[in-house]
Every structure is written in C-alpha cells, then in structure tokens.
Design a protein around this motif. Sequence first.
Motif, PDB file in Angstrom:
ATOM      1  N   ALA A 288      37.923  36.662  44.523  1.00  0.00           N
ATOM      2  CA  ALA A 288      38.696  38.616  44.016  1.00  0.00           C
ATOM      3  C   ALA A 288      39.094  39.130  45.675  1.00  0.00           C
ATOM      4  O   ALA A 288      39.975  40.548  45.150  1.00  0.00           O
ATOM      5  CB  ALA A 288      37.243  39.340  43.394  1.00  0.00           C
ATOM      6  N   LEU A 289      38.821  38.925  46.515  1.00  0.00           N
ATOM      7  CA  LEU A 289      39.444  39.127  47.928  1.00  0.00           C
ATOM      8  C   LEU A 289      40.334  38.462  48.075  1.00  0.00           C
ATOM      9  O   LEU A 289      41.333  39.427  48.463  1.00  0.00           O
ATOM     10  CB  LEU A 289      38.230  38.532  49.027  1.00  0.00           C
ATOM     11  CG  LEU A 289      38.532  39.557  50.132  1.00  0.00           C
ATOM     12  CD1 LEU A 289      38.211  41.225  50.804  1.00  0.00           C
ATOM     13  CD2 LEU A 289      37.454  39.222  50.900  1.00  0.00           C
ATOM     14  N   GLY A 290      40.475  37.364  47.957  1.00  0.00           N
ATOM     15  CA  GLY A 290      41.916  36.935  48.099  1.00  0.00           C
ATOM     16  C   GLY A 290      42.653  37.689  47.000  1.00  0.00           C
ATOM     17  O   GLY A 290      43.612  37.758  47.101  1.00  0.00           O
TER      18      GLY A 290
ATOM     19  N   PHE B 235      43.094  45.347  53.270  1.00  0.00           N
ATOM     20  CA  PHE B 235      42.731  45.770  52.050  1.00  0.00           C
ATOM     21  C   PHE B 235      41.579  46.471  52.732  1.00  0.00           C
ATOM     22  O   PHE B 235      40.859  46.149  53.997  1.00  0.00           O
ATOM     23  CB  PHE B 235      42.369  44.382  51.519  1.00  0.00           C
ATOM     24  CG  PHE B 235      41.053  44.335  50.761  1.00  0.00           C
ATOM     25  CD1 PHE B 235      40.783  44.820  49.534  1.00  0.00           C
ATOM     26  CD2 PHE B 235      39.957  44.112  51.205  1.00  0.00           C
ATOM     27  CE1 PHE B 235      39.596  44.810  48.723  1.00  0.00           C
ATOM     28  CE2 PHE B 235      38.927  44.544  50.606  1.00  0.00           C
ATOM     29  CZ  PHE B 235      38.019  44.617  49.148  1.00  0.00           C
ATOM     30  N   ARG B 236      40.995  47.503  52.265  1.00  0.00           N
ATOM     31  CA  ARG B 236      39.901  48.172  52.108  1.00  0.00           C
ATOM     32  C   ARG B 236      38.333  48.203  50.851  1.00  0.00           C
ATOM     33  O   ARG B 236      37.406  48.087  51.557  1.00  0.00           O
ATOM     34  CB  ARG B 236      40.513  49.374  51.959  1.00  0.00           C
ATOM     35  CG  ARG B 236      41.046  49.631  53.107  1.00  0.00           C
ATOM     36  CD  ARG B 236      40.473  50.134  54.965  1.00  0.00           C
ATOM     37  NE  ARG B 236      41.432  50.110  55.488  1.00  0.00           N
ATOM     38  CZ  ARG B 236      41.568  49.396  56.788  1.00  0.00           C
ATOM     39  NH1 ARG B 236      41.182  48.991  56.754  1.00  0.00           N
ATOM     40  NH2 ARG B 236      42.888  50.340  57.320  1.00  0.00           N
ATOM     41  N   GLU B 237      39.472  48.499  49.893  1.00  0.00           N
ATOM     42  CA  GLU B 237      38.137  48.440  48.750  1.00  0.00           C
ATOM     43  C   GLU B 237      38.546  47.899  47.746  1.00  0.00           C
ATOM     44  O   GLU B 237      39.804  47.816  47.471  1.00  0.00           O
ATOM     45  CB  GLU B 237      37.105  49.019  48.815  1.00  0.00           C
ATOM     46  CG  GLU B 237      38.246  51.179  48.725  1.00  0.00           C
ATOM     47  CD  GLU B 237      38.306  52.376  48.841  1.00  0.00           C
ATOM     48  OE1 GLU B 237      37.588  53.008  48.372  1.00  0.00           O
ATOM     49  OE2 GLU B 237      37.195  52.363  49.805  1.00  0.00           O
ATOM     50  N   LEU B 238      37.662  47.944  46.608  1.00  0.00           N
ATOM     51  CA  LEU B 238      37.924  47.308  45.495  1.00  0.00           C
ATOM     52  C   LEU B 238      36.822  47.351  44.122  1.00  0.00           C
ATOM     53  O   LEU B 238      35.769  47.057  44.916  1.00  0.00           O
ATOM     54  CB  LEU B 238      38.039  45.529  45.336  1.00  0.00           C
ATOM     55  CG  LEU B 238      38.338  44.449  43.669  1.00  0.00           C
ATOM     56  CD1 LEU B 238      39.596  45.171  43.099  1.00  0.00           C
ATOM     57  CD2 LEU B 238      38.161  43.305  44.073  1.00  0.00           C
ATOM     58  N   LEU B 239      37.023  48.785  43.307  1.00  0.00           N
ATOM     59  CA  LEU B 239      35.864  49.134  42.107  1.00  0.00           C
ATOM     60  C   LEU B 239      36.786  48.382  41.134  1.00  0.00           C
ATOM     61  O   LEU B 239      37.918  48.614  39.749  1.00  0.00           O
ATOM     62  CB  LEU B 239      36.111  50.256  42.144  1.00  0.00           C
ATOM     63  CG  LEU B 239      35.264  51.036  41.445  1.00  0.00           C
ATOM     64  CD1 LEU B 239      34.149  50.774  41.656  1.00  0.00           C
ATOM     65  CD2 LEU B 239      36.195  52.252  41.407  1.00  0.00           C
ATOM     66  N   VAL B 240      35.720  47.537  39.654  1.00  0.00           N
ATOM     67  CA  VAL B 240      35.586  46.893  38.505  1.00  0.00           C
ATOM     68  C   VAL B 240      34.795  47.828  38.020  1.00  0.00           C
ATOM     69  O   VAL B 240      33.645  47.611  38.708  1.00  0.00           O
ATOM     70  CB  VAL B 240      35.694  45.184  39.373  1.00  0.00           C
ATOM     71  CG1 VAL B 240      35.382  44.752  37.483  1.00  0.00           C
ATOM     72  CG2 VAL B 240      36.927  45.000  39.670  1.00  0.00           C
TER      73      VAL B 240
ATOM     74  N   GLY C 284      28.662  49.235  34.049  1.00  0.00           N
ATOM     75  CA  GLY C 284      28.680  49.220  35.264  1.00  0.00           C
ATOM     76  C   GLY C 284      29.378  48.885  35.944  1.00  0.00           C
ATOM     77  O   GLY C 284      31.169  48.524  35.682  1.00  0.00           O
ATOM     78  N   TYR C 285      29.254  49.493  37.525  1.00  0.00           N
ATOM     79  CA  TYR C 285      30.116  48.995  38.434  1.00  0.00           C
ATOM     80  C   TYR C 285      30.312  48.236  39.423  1.00  0.00           C
ATOM     81  O   TYR C 285      28.957  48.029  40.308  1.00  0.00           O
ATOM     82  CB  TYR C 285      30.293  50.351  39.486  1.00  0.00           C
ATOM     83  CG  TYR C 285      31.313  50.838  39.145  1.00  0.00           C
ATOM     84  CD1 TYR C 285      32.478  51.478  38.064  1.00  0.00           C
ATOM     85  CD2 TYR C 285      30.589  51.901  37.671  1.00  0.00           C
ATOM     86  CE1 TYR C 285      32.900  52.484  37.810  1.00  0.00           C
ATOM     87  CE2 TYR C 285      30.881  53.092  37.502  1.00  0.00           C
ATOM     88  CZ  TYR C 285      32.177  53.875  37.541  1.00  0.00           C
ATOM     89  OH  TYR C 285      32.300  54.982  36.480  1.00  0.00           O
ATOM     90  N   VAL C 286      31.458  46.950  40.298  1.00  0.00           N
ATOM     91  CA  VAL C 286      31.414  46.052  40.899  1.00  0.00           C
ATOM     92  C   VAL C 286      32.347  46.774  41.981  1.00  0.00           C
ATOM     93  O   VAL C 286      33.079  46.573  41.527  1.00  0.00           O
ATOM     94  CB  VAL C 286      31.351  44.709  40.613  1.00  0.00           C
ATOM     95  CG1 VAL C 286      31.695  43.734  41.129  1.00  0.00           C
ATOM     96  CG2 VAL C 286      30.740  44.707  39.090  1.00  0.00           C
ATOM     97  N   ALA C 287      31.921  47.264  43.285  1.00  0.00           N
ATOM     98  CA  ALA C 287      32.295  47.868  44.465  1.00  0.00           C
ATOM     99  C   ALA C 287      32.164  46.719  45.278  1.00  0.00           C
ATOM    100  O   ALA C 287      30.897  46.387  45.417  1.00  0.00           O
ATOM    101  CB  ALA C 287      32.211  48.958  44.611  1.00  0.00           C
TER     102      ALA C 287
ATOM    103  N   ALA D 203      26.380  48.447  40.837  1.00  0.00           N
ATOM    104  CA  ALA D 203      25.583  50.061  40.240  1.00  0.00           C
ATOM    105  C   ALA D 203      25.564  50.387  38.865  1.00  0.00           C
ATOM    106  O   ALA D 203      26.848  49.398  38.281  1.00  0.00           O
ATOM    107  CB  ALA D 203      26.550  51.076  40.963  1.00  0.00           C
ATOM    108  N   GLU D 204      24.766  51.110  38.010  1.00  0.00           N
ATOM    109  CA  GLU D 204      24.677  51.510  36.313  1.00  0.00           C
ATOM    110  C   GLU D 204      25.792  52.486  36.288  1.00  0.00           C
ATOM    111  O   GLU D 204      26.692  52.775  37.250  1.00  0.00           O
ATOM    112  CB  GLU D 204      23.787  52.243  36.733  1.00  0.00           C
ATOM    113  CG  GLU D 204      22.415  51.004  37.015  1.00  0.00           C
ATOM    114  CD  GLU D 204      21.096  52.228  36.649  1.00  0.00           C
ATOM    115  OE1 GLU D 204      21.408  53.116  36.730  1.00  0.00           O
ATOM    116  OE2 GLU D 204      20.493  51.718  36.789  1.00  0.00           O
TER     117      GLU D 204
END
Length: 173
Positions: A53-55, A69-74, A79-82, A96-97
């Motif tokens: 995902a970072l690539g 790149f700083r951050e990615l939020l899914v 819940g969330y994957v950050a 996270a929930e």
Amino acid sequence: MAVETDVLDELRRLRTRIPRLTGSLAATVDGLVLAHDAPDTEPEGLAALTAAALGVAHRMTDAAARGDFRELLVRGSGGYVATYAAGATAVLTLLAEDRVNVGRLHLEGRRSGARIADLVATHVEPGTGRHADRPAPAEHLAAAPTVTARPIGTLPVRTPQRPTHQPRPQTGI
C-alpha cells in the motif's frame, strides 16, 4: 535497549492514548516487522500489505503532484486502517474500530510516527545491521545490481517501446 523494545513500548503507550485502537504495527518500508501490538492479526502479512500500500501511495502522491507521502487512511465496514510515515525507512500502521475519533487517531498516529522515526534513526545506522560484522562474499559484490537514484518505496516505471519487427500482413481473411 534494542530498537524493537523501544518501538514496542511506544506502540503500547499509543494504545492507552487512543480509545478504540485495536492494534498497531511498526515495520520497515520493505515490509519487515519492527514491533507489533496487534492481537488476532498476522503481523508479517500486515507488514507486507502495508509495504504494498505504501508503494501505491507513493506513486499516487507523485502522480497527483502532492509532495511526499505522509499518511494513508482506509475505512472498511468494521473500522479503519491508518498508515503513517515514520521517517524514510519505517512506517506505522494502526487498526481502529469504526467508532474511533479519527482526528485523535491522526494526531496520535502522526506523533507516534515521528517518535518511531527518531527511535529507528538513533538505533539503526548504515553498517550496523544484523550481519554488519560479516564481510559480503565476493560473488555477491560482483553480481550486485546497479542502484538507481529513486526514492525508497517508489516503483520503477516501464516505458512502452515500438516493436523491432513489422507485423506480417494477414491474407485470406
């Protein structure tokens, strides 16, 4: 104290600062686990997916001319994957929930990413890895590929080329 222990301590403190955080993982940008506090999750698989995902995230920010790149939020139904940059060589992924305070998640995730970047930078320097005391075999040095000057986490771009031969004309159609 080893970098893994220090990073794990930071991950555990992060869990106390963010209500509804269910897991955290620090990994290298290549997908190797540095430390994890993610019960019911396979850390090696999550680290590998984070690297993938970072690539893509690096390519997307480059293509959209949005800087580094700083951050990615899914967000999924559960819940969330950050994912947050933690310096040039590491990345922090938080699970996270669905009812987490996303602003708090970002605030603490960014702070912990900066702390992990500092921990990794102070503990890991060039030539201090696991096998730094062993010289590389001569055949490995001779066969070493040339290093390109692209940033860590970016993918090479393949340019299409014209075929070297002309296609044969089709007859009898």
